[in-house]
Write an enzyme that holds these catalytic residues in place. Structure first.
Site, PDB file in Angstrom:
ATOM      1  N   SER A 114      16.063  37.685  66.197  1.00 40.98           N
ATOM      2  CA  SER A 114      16.183  37.049  64.885  1.00 40.98           C
ATOM      3  C   SER A 114      15.210  35.884  64.783  1.00 40.98           C
ATOM      4  O   SER A 114      14.948  35.190  65.744  1.00 40.98           O
ATOM      5  CB  SER A 114      17.606  36.534  64.688  1.00 40.98           C
ATOM      6  OG  SER A 114      17.870  35.453  65.541  1.00 40.98           O
ATOM      7  N   CYS A 115      14.678  35.701  63.585  1.00 42.49           N
ATOM      8  CA  CYS A 115      13.807  34.547  63.370  1.00 42.49           C
ATOM      9  C   CYS A 115      14.637  33.469  62.702  1.00 42.49           C
ATOM     10  O   CYS A 115      15.853  33.516  62.701  1.00 42.49           O
ATOM     11  CB  CYS A 115      12.606  34.933  62.516  1.00 42.49           C
ATOM     12  SG  CYS A 115      13.026  35.558  60.884  1.00 42.49           S
ATOM     13  N   GLY A 116      14.009  32.501  62.103  1.00 43.84           N
ATOM     14  CA  GLY A 116      14.760  31.486  61.399  1.00 43.84           C
ATOM     15  C   GLY A 116      15.251  30.414  62.334  1.00 43.84           C
ATOM     16  O   GLY A 116      14.472  29.684  62.931  1.00 43.84           O
TER      17      GLY A 116
END
Length: 282
Positions: A114-116
């Site tokens: 996941s990014c962010g």
């Protein structure tokens, strides 16, 4: 929709004997997640539970917190030049009033996790964005004996792993050790997202009385996902990373690693582990 497994021809060598035979492999395909029509992230995953994966991903991003935040999730038709549907692109439409994350070019990249939030490399970002602070939830108490029995129960529930040997798994257990849900994927982060997304869509968040068990190591992103879903206990059969331990200590998450048989290491949140009093010496 892609299949969970695929067959490939393999040259098999056993004790000098050579043969050709088909082998069952876990499928791996990209999934592009769009948010209200705008590309957000691409992750490599095992097809299946794609809507739950997308929803869980957005829980860890701090976008979704309740089923009422979610209007619908659909596969994008016309995802290819010829207009066919690859079932590898989903669009999540949020309800009116749900705040949107900052979607920039640097976020819209290929990623295997996941990014962010985890991409910001900031413990404060998770602590301040979490909807359900773990330290404020009613205490959950687990015994070492209960924790020790969880990996075998997870392994027994891994149906696709038995056929391929190539999948990670994540499971949710109650504080009494009841298996609540289990998901498999080529990415352990995807398996966790699928669990959290299924809980979101059934109105089950926060998971404030649950134990999350993962089949591999405990990275920062997995600790992040546990915290964002309100899960108080994260256990892993392998090692945690230093940043995962730091995040657990910051947020009050109980983090257990090297959970193998009756042995385990408790890296943070040891107050939730109910230990027997040591027998007097002599």
């Amino acid at each position: 929709m892609g299949r969970v497994t695929e067959r490939r021809k393999v040259l098999r060598i056993r004790d000098g004997a050579v043969s050709s035979r088909p082998d069952t492999l876990v499928a791996e395909e990209p999934l592009e997640i769009r948010l209200n029509g705008r590309p957000l992230a691409i992750t490599m995953r095992t097809p299946g539970d794609d809507f739950a994966l997308a929803a869980g991903f957005l829980v860890s991003e701090g976008v979704l917190a309740a089923v009422s935040d979610l209007q619908n999730i659909v596969y994008c038709a016309g995802a290819t030049v010829d207009g066919s549907n690859t079932y590898n692109v989903v669009d999540v439409k949020t309800s009116p009033g749900v705040a949107m994350p900052d979607i920039t070019l640097e976020r819209n990249v290929y990623t295997t996790s996941s990014c962010g939030l985890c991409g910001k490399a900031s413990l404060d970002a998770v602590r301040t964005t979490a909807r359900w602070p773990i330290a404020d939830t009613p205490p959950v108490r687990v015994t070492p004996e209960l924790l020790a029995g969880l990996p075998d129960r997870l392994r027994a529930a891994q149906r696709v792993f038995d056929r391929t040997g190539g999948l990670h798994a994540a499971a949710l257990f109650s504080e009494d050790g009841e298996l609540l849900d289990v998901r498999e994927d080529v990415g352990r982060h995807n398996a966790v997202d699928k669990l959290v997304g299924r809980a979101l869509r059934s109105g089950g968040l926060p998971l404030s009385r649950a134990i999350l068990l993962v089949s591999g190591r405990a990275s920062f992103e997995l600790a992040q996902k546990a915290v964002m879903a309100g899960i108080p206990v994260l256990a892993a059969v392998s090692a945690p990373s230093s940043l995962a331990v730091d995040l657990a200590a910051e947020t009050g998450l109980t983090l257990v690693g090297f959970l193998r048989g009756s042995s385990m290491n408790v890296y943070a949140g040891e107050d939730r582990v109910a230990l027997r009093a040591a027998a007097p010496q002599g």
